[in-house]
Design an enzyme around this catalytic site. Structure first.
Site: not given
Lengths: 455, 437
Positions: A66, A69
């Site tokens: 995450h 990202e």
């Protein structure tokens, strides 16, 4: 008076609309490209899906997929931090990204003439990302804020996190997608670089384009921008199979809240994890979920909310498409004056009935009618259509599995629903979590004390 | 080299982006309901909304009344109970929804256009709209549901902050009321209150009907007439009182056991027919309305890592809606974040955007036009807005031109005249906020 006797009219409706125009390509470097045409409006959705997510992670670096990202917006050898977003904005686009347990995906929605902008810069950041330590430090703070907002200050999210950690032991589904706070606050630039190197390559990615486009032209554009990228050797994932559960697991989570909350989850197979001879089972569980919670006429709304008034709200959800073995979930808020225990008893009665008595043909028809209608409604969203394809491919299924969904649901019988109820809703594979509200009087929360140790 | 190429690329193509919006057909039924229709033959489905001027702004002294009335419509009619209604929709795969905010009460239906499904869905929808019975047993249950919803608000810092913001911003104005009402008021409501509210506001001259889907004009006319045929013609809702602007700044601290402080700041903004709409909309897009590329996001998230998300927006309503700024940050950074927020706003009012910022914003807004009307459901939402606020039928077609016409000077002047950084209402809900004040 308002019951339909059969589904003949629905069968007639189907051909012609479900036949989607989908083209599939693979570049020499292993990049998969899937194009779905939808010419209703001059727009295009471009999504790139990587086979990496929180279920690829291990303790100590949870949430790294995450935060990576987030870092994907922080500059490449060709772009400054945040310049990617500015370019998409200037081109009239909308864009974002999302990370799940089994995937990380990036998307742009653009006028159909602007697909090139997406491809050019997605190709760039697939191989040329720069992880600046100073940018990472700031982004760790941003993600920590995201975690506070989504989880720390949300009692139901906190419960869900503890629930997953109790339900799974050896499966990587045990930890949250966003990661534990301590891990978030200790990623180093090299951790990110290593993770990026391992997973961001054309042979670990699927590009899905949906909208007012010609497949051949999209392929040419993909060859131009993604074609030159070098593939990587992608490590084979360890299976990390969840150990068999040996008895019911019950936990309580105390947090400042007004309302109690109940979660129950049973281990069930999905399409990727079911034994081949039982391939109908996940679809029977899907229908079972629709019997309990397929809108306002389903059993939960009709009986638990309206008749017995034991729940204010309650839902059921099957996990059809997960990479690893997952849970069938029931979660809800007891009605005023009722307890979590009352609600649990009522849910258990519902499941007992499914085990004892086959569901009626009217209920079965209703679930199937809703599924058929939903496949039409879904076509109103180009984004959703792309999403479905990308998600299926990324968990290792063919996108055609999505097209076969309606047929698989329509084939489910009342006996099959009864069979999966008996087979899977057993206490030995059940995890129950209860949210116990603490007073909201403004006193210092418990979670702050834990927080202080990790700063 | 890379980036420059794309600036050129854009200029080249921008002339080719003039895709016209959907062609809107408009008429009025015999009993004065205003209808907005866009045919969309591609998919065998239709989206319909019936919107009444019957939101919480009409609650008068009984907060929660409008919302509860809307919630009761599918709980029973003169011939069907809640189970019958739910089954009638679900058995043909139709989806019914009801929602109620300050201005609008919206009842939506999504159904297949296959004849049998369509007939049953429309028949049920018509009964729900025109023959609600407000049965006592369902009333008692919905009342409890609303009270539980109010309890749930008390465990959400964002909900607490929003409630406090509206109550203090609008003071005695009808907009001060939260659509969910409050526990005292909800407990005192009766079915007769809801029936009276329904009789006054759920009338065809107070209704807008939106239809987007695979129907032809004749079918759409028939549906619109049928949906409204059971409604009394009645009268449109009264004009709401004007909103009085705030006279001085106000700071409200609410202690809450959370790791973050929620900050909501703002003042009264604009109505839907405001002449300054476009300069303010485009200006705010640059300041805080464009997600990750806005000035506020740059200052608070990109440069300082203070928040996951910060935004500002004008919410245009029948009367002046709020101009609102919001973010969450860890408790110990609340004051710093608030300072950066205020300074960014002040600087924007003083200097306005740069030409480059304005150009980028226009490119984003106008270049993204097709995305905003690329599905039936999005078009239906626009039709509801156009119909309810009585905007011109060419609202979508002329939107890009109006955005293009905005200049840096327009934005600067509009912000100077309309936004006052010195009279802000600021609500902080969080952990240690009160201790550091």
């Amino acid at each position: 008076m308002l019951k339909l006797k059969n589904l003949a009219w629905l069968a007639l409706l189907l051909p012609g609309i479900v036949q989607a125009q989908v083209s599939e390509f693979e570049l020499d470097n292993g990049l998969k490209l899937i194009v779905k045409e939808d010419h209703r409006a001059p727009v295009v959705v471009s999504q790139i899906w990587y086979k990496v997510g929180s279920s690829y992670e291990y303790n100590g670096i949870t949430g790294i997929s995450h935060v990576l990202e987030h870092m994907m917006f922080k500059g490449t050898e060709n772009l400054e931090p945040n310049e990617f977003s500015q370019i998409i904005a200037r081109n009239g686009g909308e864009q974002n990204a999302f990370t799940g347990r089994d995937y990380t995906a990036y998307f742009q929605k653009l006028h159909k003439d602007r697909l090139e902008v997406s491809f050019k810069h997605e190709a760039d950041r697939m191989r040329n990302l720069i992880i600046e330590p100073a940018e990472l430090l700031k982004e760790r703070d941003v993600v920590a804020e995201e975690r506070r907002m989504r989880t720390e200050d949300n009692p139901q999210s906190l419960l869900r996190e503890h629930f997953n950690a109790a339900a799974f032991m050896s499966s990587p589904y045990d930890h949250p997608i966003i990661g534990w706070m301590s891990d978030i606050q200790h990623y180093e630039a090299d951790d990110l670089r290593e993770w990026y190197q391992m997973w961001y390559a054309p042979n670990n990615a699927t590009v899905v384009v949906a909208g007012d486009v010609e497949p051949k032209a999209v392929l040419e554009l993909a060859k131009q921008y993604f074609g030159p990228l070098k593939p990587e050797i992608i490590a084979e994932l360890k299976p990390r199979v969840e150990v068999a559960q040996r008895g019911i697991r019950e936990i309580k989570v105390k947090a400042p809240a007004e309302l109690p909350y109940l979660m129950m989850g049973w281990k069930v197979p999905g399409v990727t994890t079911v034994a081949e001879k039982n391939s109908w089972e996940p679809y029977a569980l899907e229908v079972l979920a629709g019997i309990l919670d397929g809108g306002n006429s389903a059993r939960f709304a009709k009986e638990l909310v309206r008749e017995q008034q034991v729940a204010t709200s309650i839902g059921a959800g099957n996990s059809l498409f997960s990479r690893l073995k997952d849970l069938f979930l029931v979660a809800g808020t007891p009605a005023n004056g009722k307890t979590v225990d009352d609600l649990e008893v009522a849910v258990r009665e519902q499941l007992e009935r499914l085990k004892q008595t086959p569901v009626s043909s009217e209920e079965l028809d209703r679930v199937k009618a809703q599924v058929v209608a939903e496949t039409v409604y879904e076509k109103d969203s180009v984004f959703y259509q792309a999403m479905q394809i990308g998600m299926l491919e990324t968990i290792g299924l063919d996108w055609m599995v999505g097209e076969q969904y309606v047929d698989n649901i329509k084939a489910v019988t009342a006996e099959q629903v009864q069979a999966v109820a008996n087979k899977y809703f057993v206490d030995d594979s059940l995890t129950i979590a209860e949210l116990v509200p603490l007073p909201l009087d403004g006193s210092r929360p418990v979670s702050n004390a834990g927080d202080a140790h990790v700063r | 080299m890379f980036a420059r190429f794309f600036v050129f690329f854009f200029t080249l193509l921008s002339a080719g982006l003039s895709w016209a919006g959907p062609e809107i057909q408009h008429w009025t039924t015999d009993n004065k309901a205003r209808v907005y229709f866009v045919p969309a033959p591609e998919l065998p489905m239709v989206d319909i909304s019936v919107v009444f001027d019957a939101g919480a702004a009409r609650d008068a002294e009984q907060p929660g009344k409008a919302k509860m009335t809307a919630a009761m419509l599918d709980e029973g009619t003169d011939s069907m109970n809640a189970d019958d209604i739910a089954s009638a929709f679900a058995n043909v795969g139709a989806k019914f929804g009801a929602s109620s905010e300050r201005d609008m009460a919206v009842f939506s239906l999504r159904t297949l256009t296959e004849k049998q499904a369509f007939e049953q869905a429309i028949d049920t929808y018509t009964k729900v709209l025109s023959k609600p019975a407000f049965p006592q047993s369902a009333f008692d249950r919905i009342q409890q549901t609303l009270l539980t919803g109010l309890q749930a608000e008390n465990q959400s810092p964002q909900a607490i902050a929003t409630r406090s913001f509206y109550e203090n911003l609008y003071d005695q104005h009808p907009y001060s009321v939260m659509p969910a009402g409050n526990a005292d008021s909800v407990q005192q409501l009766t079915p007769a209150d809801l029936q009276a509210f329904y009789d006054r506001y759920y009338v065809s001259s107070n209704a807008v009907v939106v239809i987007v889907g695979a129907l032809d004009r004749k079918q759409a006319e028939a549906v619109a007439s049928r949906l409204t045929s059971g409604l009394a013609t009645g009268k449109p809702a009264e004009t709401l009182p004007e909103v009085k602007p705030m006279q001085q700044s106000q700071l409200i601290n609410k202690s809450f056991p959370s790791t973050q402080t929620t900050i909501v700041m703002g003042q009264t903004g604009i109505s839907r027919d405001d002449p300054d709409y476009f300069p303010l909309y485009v200006g705010n897009h640059i300041l805080g309305g464009s997600g990750l590329v806005s000035q506020l996001s740059d200052e608070l998230r990109e440069k300082r890592g203070l928040t996951y998300g910060v935004y500002s927006y004008f919410k245009p309503m029948q009367q002046k809606g709020p101009y609102q700024f919001a973010l969450q940050t860890r408790n110990e950074k609340a004051q710093e974040a608030l300072t950066v927020l205020k300074n960014t706003l002040k600087k924007f009012i003083e200097t306005g955007p740069t030409e480059a910022e304005l150009t980028a914003a226009k490119q984003n807004i106008t270049g993204g036009f097709a995305l905003r009307v690329d599905s039936n459901s999005k078009i239906a939402d626009y039709l509801a807005m156009i119909g309810f606020y009585d905007l011109p039928l060419d609202y979508l077609d002329s939107f890009n031109d109006k955005v293009e016409a905005v200049t840096v000077a327009d934005i600067k002047q509009a912000f100077e005249r309309r936004v006052n950084a010195e009279t802000m209402l600021t609500v902080l809900v969080g952990g240690e906020t009160t201790e550091t004040e």
